[in-house]
Design an enzyme around this catalytic site. Sequence first.
Site, PDB file in Angstrom:
ATOM      1  CG  ASN A   9      -1.717   1.236   1.415  1.00  0.00           C
ATOM      2  OD1 ASN A   9      -1.787   2.062   0.506  1.00  0.00           O
ATOM      3  ND2 ASN A   9      -2.349   1.388   2.576  1.00  0.00           N
ATOM      4  CD1 TRP A  10       3.236   1.107  -3.140  1.00  0.00           C
ATOM      5  CD2 TRP A  10       3.365   2.538  -4.857  1.00  0.00           C
ATOM      6  NE1 TRP A  10       3.931   0.494  -4.143  1.00  0.00           N
ATOM      7  CE2 TRP A  10       4.021   1.342  -5.219  1.00  0.00           C
ATOM      8  CE3 TRP A  10       3.310   3.575  -5.776  1.00  0.00           C
ATOM      9  CZ2 TRP A  10       4.635   1.165  -6.453  1.00  0.00           C
ATOM     10  CZ3 TRP A  10       3.914   3.392  -7.021  1.00  0.00           C
ATOM     11  CH2 TRP A  10       4.574   2.212  -7.353  1.00  0.00           C
ATOM     12  CE  LYS A  11      -0.009   3.245   4.873  1.00  0.00           C
ATOM     13  NZ  LYS A  11       0.142   3.336   6.314  1.00  0.00           N
ATOM     14  CG  HIS A  97      -5.614   2.010   5.566  1.00  0.00           C
ATOM     15  ND1 HIS A  97      -5.117   2.909   6.482  1.00  0.00           N
ATOM     16  CD2 HIS A  97      -4.617   1.121   5.325  1.00  0.00           C
ATOM     17  CE1 HIS A  97      -3.860   2.581   6.763  1.00  0.00           C
ATOM     18  NE2 HIS A  97      -3.536   1.490   6.079  1.00  0.00           N
ATOM     19  CD  GLU A  99      -2.589   5.558   6.948  1.00  0.00           C
ATOM     20  OE1 GLU A  99      -2.636   5.583   5.711  1.00  0.00           O
ATOM     21  OE2 GLU A  99      -1.643   5.037   7.578  1.00  0.00           O
ATOM     22  CD  GLU A 169      -3.096  -2.279   7.609  1.00  0.00           C
ATOM     23  OE1 GLU A 169      -2.040  -2.528   7.029  1.00  0.00           O
ATOM     24  OE2 GLU A 169      -3.695  -1.196   7.478  1.00  0.00           O
ATOM     25  N   GLY A 175       2.971   2.396  10.851  1.00  0.00           N
ATOM     26  CA  GLY A 175       3.923   3.489  10.681  1.00  0.00           C
ATOM     27  C   GLY A 175       4.708   3.839  11.929  1.00  0.00           C
ATOM     28  CB  SER A 215       5.733  -1.729  11.985  1.00  0.00           C
ATOM     29  OG  SER A 215       5.377  -0.393  12.258  1.00  0.00           O
ATOM     30  N   GLY A 236       3.141  -0.997   4.316  1.00  0.00           N
ATOM     31  CA  GLY A 236       3.196   0.422   3.978  1.00  0.00           C
ATOM     32  C   GLY A 236       4.632   0.834   3.674  1.00  0.00           C
ATOM     33  N   GLY A 237       5.301   1.412   4.668  1.00  0.00           N
ATOM     34  CA  GLY A 237       6.636   1.995   4.483  1.00  0.00           C
ATOM     35  C   GLY A 237       7.628   1.089   3.765  1.00  0.00           C
TER      36      GLY A 237
HETATM   37  P1  13P Z   1       3.373   0.466   7.690  1.00  0.00           P
HETATM   38  O1  13P Z   1       3.867  -0.818   7.087  1.00  0.00           O
HETATM   39  O2  13P Z   1       4.116   1.676   7.214  1.00  0.00           O
HETATM   40  O3  13P Z   1       3.294   0.377   9.190  1.00  0.00           O
HETATM   41  O4  13P Z   1       1.868   0.683   7.167  1.00  0.00           O
HETATM   42  C1  13P Z   1       0.967  -0.364   7.289  1.00  0.00           C
HETATM   43  C2  13P Z   1      -0.256  -0.005   6.565  1.00  0.00           C
HETATM   44  O5  13P Z   1      -0.988   0.878   6.954  1.00  0.00           O
HETATM   45  C3  13P Z   1      -0.540  -0.745   5.322  1.00  0.00           C
HETATM   46  O6  13P Z   1      -1.851  -0.516   4.882  1.00  0.00           O
END
Ligand code: 13P
Length: 260
Positions: A9-11, A97, A99, A169, A175, A215, A236-237
């Site tokens: 997920n590149w956000k 999600h 967020e 999640e 993050g 993470s 994510g990251g």
């Molecule tokens: P991180 O891997 O950066 O913690 O993000 C997880 C995430 O929200 C994937 O959708």
Amino acid sequence: MRTVLIVGNWKMNKTSSEAAIFVRELSQRLPVTSTSIEFVIAPPFTALESVRHVLGPGSPIQLGAQDMFWEDHGAYTGEVSAPMLKDLGCRYVILGHSERRTLFGEQSDSIQKKIRAALKHELRPILCIGESLAQRDNGSTDDVLTKQLHESLSDLTGEQMTGVTVAYEPIWAIGTGKSATAEQAVAAHRTIRRVLAGAASPAIADCMRILYGGSVTPQNIESLLASDQIDGALIGGACLQVESFATIAKIATASRPIGV
Ligand code: 13P
């Protein structure tokens, strides 16, 4: 046997041109395709076209979107629909999600409508659920997960449920660099599967994939996938660098030998 699913997920990262360069490099670094694993990347809407172009037909990497609206078309300024995503080659869509829930006020009733719309257009929804740190600390994790599942999946038929992937999640792990331990993740996944079994049937729950997100890194992916309760990861990251995503992909591929 559930196929492992690794989703990046590149956000809100990478322009369309940056995405094209990244995916060209990533494609060369991914392990040889195996039938026991699927890879998906979910770039921002603006990069879907350029990523699709670079991947071309027959790529082992599939396309996903990070959200969508439930109507097919109409006066909904700023929104994107399932037919639009399908037309760009998306196979998956991330929905609910945390967020979106916390920053944009998304509620379960809209998530439920989005899931139905995605299924109607043969997009595979990845439903994100998870508890906050306060909820974990006061012992309500299982209740939170149960409520989120019931609210988002109510009224789906068993067959529709099999098209849904759930991503656990925990909000406190997203993050933060503080992943859930494999034990915490497995416990949550067991709860989720039990709730799915109650909502549909044990056989249907057994077919449904449950991913872990929060993470995930090249350092912890192996221990997370060591349990057959964890069917993959939503990353994510660590999916934003070719090196770390390719390493995760390699470790994940080795975690489930073909046919096991
Ligand atoms: P991180 O891997 O950066 O913690 O993000 C997880 C995430 O929200 C994937 O959708």
